[in-house]
Motif scaffolding. Structure first.
Motif, mmCIF file in Angstrom:
data_model
loop_
_atom_site.group_PDB
_atom_site.id
_atom_site.type_symbol
_atom_site.label_atom_id
_atom_site.label_comp_id
_atom_site.label_asym_id
_atom_site.label_seq_id
_atom_site.Cartn_x
_atom_site.Cartn_y
_atom_site.Cartn_z
ATOM 1 N N LEU A 1 0.823 -1.210 0.000
ATOM 2 C CA LEU A 1 0.000 0.000 0.000
ATOM 3 C C LEU A 1 0.855 1.258 0.000
ATOM 4 O O LEU A 1 0.572 2.219 -0.727
ATOM 5 C CB LEU A 1 -0.931 -0.003 1.212
ATOM 6 C CG LEU A 1 -2.222 -0.808 1.096
ATOM 7 C CD1 LEU A 1 -2.877 -0.940 2.460
ATOM 8 C CD2 LEU A 1 -3.179 -0.137 0.123
ATOM 9 N N ALA B 1 2.279 1.755 -3.393
ATOM 10 C CA ALA B 1 1.257 2.197 -4.337
ATOM 11 C C ALA B 1 0.892 3.662 -4.122
ATOM 12 O O ALA B 1 0.654 4.405 -5.088
ATOM 13 C CB ALA B 1 0.016 1.321 -4.206
ATOM 14 N N LEU B 2 0.864 4.093 -2.872
ATOM 15 C CA LEU B 2 0.582 5.504 -2.579
ATOM 16 C C LEU B 2 1.640 6.406 -3.208
ATOM 17 O O LEU B 2 1.309 7.418 -3.847
ATOM 18 C CB LEU B 2 0.525 5.731 -1.066
ATOM 19 C CG LEU B 2 -0.707 5.208 -0.333
ATOM 20 C CD1 LEU B 2 -0.486 5.235 1.172
ATOM 21 C CD2 LEU B 2 -1.937 6.042 -0.695
ATOM 22 N N LEU C 1 -7.542 7.370 0.017
ATOM 23 C CA LEU C 1 -7.558 5.909 0.071
ATOM 24 C C LEU C 1 -8.814 5.288 -0.522
ATOM 25 O O LEU C 1 -8.958 4.065 -0.526
ATOM 26 C CB LEU C 1 -7.436 5.450 1.532
ATOM 27 C CG LEU C 1 -6.164 5.870 2.268
ATOM 28 C CD1 LEU C 1 -6.332 5.624 3.764
ATOM 29 C CD2 LEU C 1 -4.969 5.104 1.724
ATOM 30 N N LEU D 1 -3.073 2.328 -7.192
ATOM 31 C CA LEU D 1 -3.834 2.188 -5.953
ATOM 32 C C LEU D 1 -5.230 1.680 -6.286
ATOM 33 O O LEU D 1 -6.002 2.355 -6.961
ATOM 34 C CB LEU D 1 -3.913 3.546 -5.243
ATOM 35 C CG LEU D 1 -4.286 3.558 -3.764
ATOM 36 C CD1 LEU D 1 -3.215 2.875 -2.930
ATOM 37 C CD2 LEU D 1 -4.491 4.999 -3.289
#
Length: 277
Positions: free
Chosen positions: A20, A23-24, A39, A240
């Protein structure tokens, strides 16, 4: 429940937090300055994501004083959404330890740690005391639970008299075989899709009163049209997204799910119940 280890194995993803964070950054977001809305493409693992959450909670009175429990909270997206949009305090629990680790971290990163709390636990043995919450929510969890009678009795136990149980689940709308894999199950042994009448019967046995039911087929069809259009576009896919939770079989899982909605076999449905005072 007997298949809890199997369910954890289906959802569990070692290294999820690291994936995560990567991906951010790839999406151009700063993990040190994260907002809840950053998110939304990944943290609400149910049909329609934040739109579906908004549709359900808009039907419920949730003043800031409300004590909310999110059953099967995943990585905490719906809990953060409810806390952020209403000011209420939200507790969540989930079978999957990786999800709970990520949920707590993301709440800290988005400034919502004081309004949310998470722990590992089963919906058949809810890890909170009696009469603790005013509202319980549940988003796409019942499809993994065979014993819906115990599920509703546990929800009733932790709610105060007059409390509300609002859920959004995939339900059976006519007889027919499901094609796997699906977002909630790799095989038939992990899937317990039932008609809304089963939920209603379990709720009545647990002391709930029926308030309303909404079949959201049209919403789901429109949602998946947009999802597949984005998947088939020539533009690079966003780093994301729910593929971080569903893995390399994401597209086939979604295609199977959408096909069975279009065939009228299943549908995402809302149900709202109130515990007798």
């Amino acid at each position: 429940m007997e298949n809890e280890d199997e369910i954890v194995g289906h959802y569990g993803s070692p290294g999820l937090l690291a994936s995560l964070m990567s991906a951010l950054r790839d999406a151009g977001l700063d993990p040190d300055h994260l907002k809840p809305q950053d998110l939304k493409s990944v943290d609400e693992f149910h049909t329609g994501g934040a739109q579906a959450t908004d549709h359900l909670i808009a039907q419920l009175p949730i003043p800031p004083s409300t004590r909310v429990l999110d059953i099967g909270c995943g990585i905490g997206g719906a809990a953060r959404h409810i806390a952020d949009s209403t000011g209420a305090t939200v507790a969540g629990f989930d079978l999957t330890p990786e999800y709970i680790d990520v949920a707590g971290t993301l709440s800290e990163m988005t400034g919502l740690a004081q309004h949310t709390r998470f722990r590992v636990g089963s919906a058949l043995d809810i890890p909170f005391q009696d009469n603790t919450f005013d509202l319980a929510t549940m988003f796409h969890v019942g499809m993994n639970i065979d014993d819906k009678t115990t599920l509703f009795h546990e929800a009733a136990r932790v709610l105060t008299p007059g409390g509300t149980f609002a859920l959004f689940d995939v339900m059976q709308t006519r007889d027919g075989e499901l094609n796997f894999p699906l977002p909630w199950a790799q095989t038939n042994s992990q899937s317990f899709v039932e008609p809304s009448s089963v939920y209603l019967s379990a709720a009545m046995q647990a002391g709930f009163q029926f308030v309303k039911e909404n079949n959201r087929t049209e919403f789901a069809v429109n949602f998946f049209e947009k999802v597949f259009a984005a998947m088939n576009a020539e533009a690079p896919a966003s780093p994301l997204g729910l593929h971080l939770l569903m893995g390399p079989s994401t597209k086939i899982k979604l295609q199977n799910y959408a096909a069975m909605i279009n065939a009228g076999l299943i549908a995402p449905c809302e149900m709202v119940f109130r515990l007798k005072g």
